[in-house]
Design a protein around this motif. Structure first.
Motif, PDB file in Angstrom:
ATOM      1  N   ALA A 119       0.688  -1.029  -0.036  1.00  0.00           N
ATOM      2  CA  ALA A 119       0.005  -0.045  -0.020  1.00  0.00           C
ATOM      3  C   ALA A 119       0.844   1.278  -0.155  1.00  0.00           C
ATOM      4  N   GLY A 120       1.962   1.222   0.767  1.00  0.00           N
ATOM      5  CA  GLY A 120       2.833   2.324   1.001  1.00  0.00           C
ATOM      6  C   GLY A 120       3.415   2.639  -0.721  1.00  0.00           C
ATOM      7  N   ALA A 121       3.789   1.489  -1.078  1.00  0.00           N
ATOM      8  CA  ALA A 121       4.607   1.665  -2.397  1.00  0.00           C
ATOM      9  C   ALA A 121       3.823   2.199  -3.396  1.00  0.00           C
ATOM     10  N   ASP A 122       2.503   1.783  -3.347  1.00  0.00           N
ATOM     11  CA  ASP A 122       1.509   2.286  -4.469  1.00  0.00           C
ATOM     12  C   ASP A 122       1.403   3.665  -4.040  1.00  0.00           C
ATOM     13  N   THR A 123       1.248   4.049  -3.013  1.00  0.00           N
ATOM     14  CA  THR A 123       1.130   5.642  -2.438  1.00  0.00           C
ATOM     15  C   THR A 123       2.095   6.439  -2.964  1.00  0.00           C
ATOM     16  N   LEU A 124       3.298   5.892  -2.519  1.00  0.00           N
ATOM     17  CA  LEU A 124       4.433   6.679  -2.846  1.00  0.00           C
ATOM     18  C   LEU A 124       4.687   6.679  -4.562  1.00  0.00           C
ATOM     19  N   ALA A 125       4.281   5.815  -5.107  1.00  0.00           N
ATOM     20  CA  ALA A 125       4.504   5.821  -6.575  1.00  0.00           C
ATOM     21  C   ALA A 125       3.605   7.016  -7.220  1.00  0.00           C
ATOM     22  N   THR A 126       2.319   6.866  -6.571  1.00  0.00           N
ATOM     23  CA  THR A 126       1.258   7.752  -6.905  1.00  0.00           C
ATOM     24  C   THR A 126       1.629   9.364  -6.639  1.00  0.00           C
ATOM     25  N   GLU A 127       2.309   9.585  -5.532  1.00  0.00           N
ATOM     26  CA  GLU A 127       2.659  10.829  -5.215  1.00  0.00           C
ATOM     27  C   GLU A 127       3.962  11.485  -5.892  1.00  0.00           C
TER      28      GLU A 127
END
Length: 259
Positions: A119-127
């Motif tokens: 979830a965090g990796a996806d969030t950081l990719a998006t941001e």
């Protein structure tokens, strides 16, 4: 357990006052956080680390990112209950499992770490990708798409995902949730979950169409005020459900790696 939920209430309250959570998100964060902290201090420390890192990433360049994605994304910067549970629900279930089956707590901690790192990796990719000023391209069509489109990729976003998975896996180590020999497994799990999120977002996540602006969006009511129409993808598969899939793939990857 009362102390754990009291601490969770304090942290969730601070996040709500800072604007990171909506009122429904406050309740969901209290439940997930209290459950995690009841499973052990390392569970709570890693969840707090994850939330702080995700919140900081979303705040960097927030106005620029909101302008870039204003007519595409369905939700703003405040996390509501659906978003909190989509990202932290699997982690919370693993914490419940650790409470019920203490002999399996170490395994469940690694599985939970895989889910939350995804979830965090996806969030950081998006941001990271949203902060980039260029336009990403769709995995499905290979063409340029508006910033913030699900299933879109960019070089900065991909690098953010890879670096985020590794750093968060190290965070799970330093908070005591996983041992050193599981960092590589959890990093791979994070990458796998975030990649699955992008693939599903590109091909199957629901999309809508604004007939006034003649533009694809994820919003039921477009920024212009027009009620949008179903366009493509599975009508029930919104971004929150894709995020649940992301965390589930992260958890499953840990198990498939034979931890």
């Amino acid at each position: 357990m009362a102390t754990a939920f009291g601490l969770a209430a304090l942290i969730a309250g601070i996040a709500w006052r800072s604007g990171s959570l909506s009122k429904s998100g406050l309740l969901a964060a209290f439940l997930v956080g209290g459950t995690a902290m009841s499973a052990g201090s390392s569970w709570g420390r890693f969840l707090v680390l994850w939330f702080v890192s995700a919140s900081l990433a979303s705040r960097i360049g927030r106005r620029q990112k909101e302008r870039a994605t204003a007519d595409v994304v369905a939700k703003g910067g405040q996390r509501d209950a659906a978003q909190v549970l989509a990202n932290g629900g699997v982690y919370g279930l693993c914490a419940v499992g650790a409470l019920v089956l203490p002999t399996q707590a170490a395994l469940l901690a690694t599985v939970g770490a895989g889910a939350l790192v995804a979830a965090g990796a996806d969030t950081l990719a998006t941001e990271t990708g949203t902060l980039w000023r260029g336009q990403p391209w769709s995995l499905r069509t290979g063409s340029r798409v508006p910033t913030g489109s699900s299933g879109a990729v960019s070089v900065p976003g991909t690098l953010g995902m890879l670096l985020g998975a590794w750093l968060l896996a190290l965070g799970a180590l330093f908070t005591g949730l996983i041992p050193a020999d599981r960092v590589f497994h959890v990093t791979l799990a994070g990458m796998a979950g975030a990649t699955a999120d992008t693939l599903v977002g590109a091909w199957w996540q629901t999309r809508r169409w604004c007939p006034t602006c003649e533009r694809e969006t994820e919003q039921s009511v477009h920024q212009c005020g027009t009620t949008t129409q179903p366009w493509r993808g599975l009508p029930w598969l919104d971004n929150d459900r894709v995020n649940v899939l992301c965390t589930a793939v992260g958890a499953a990857t840990v198990l498939l790696l034979g931890v």
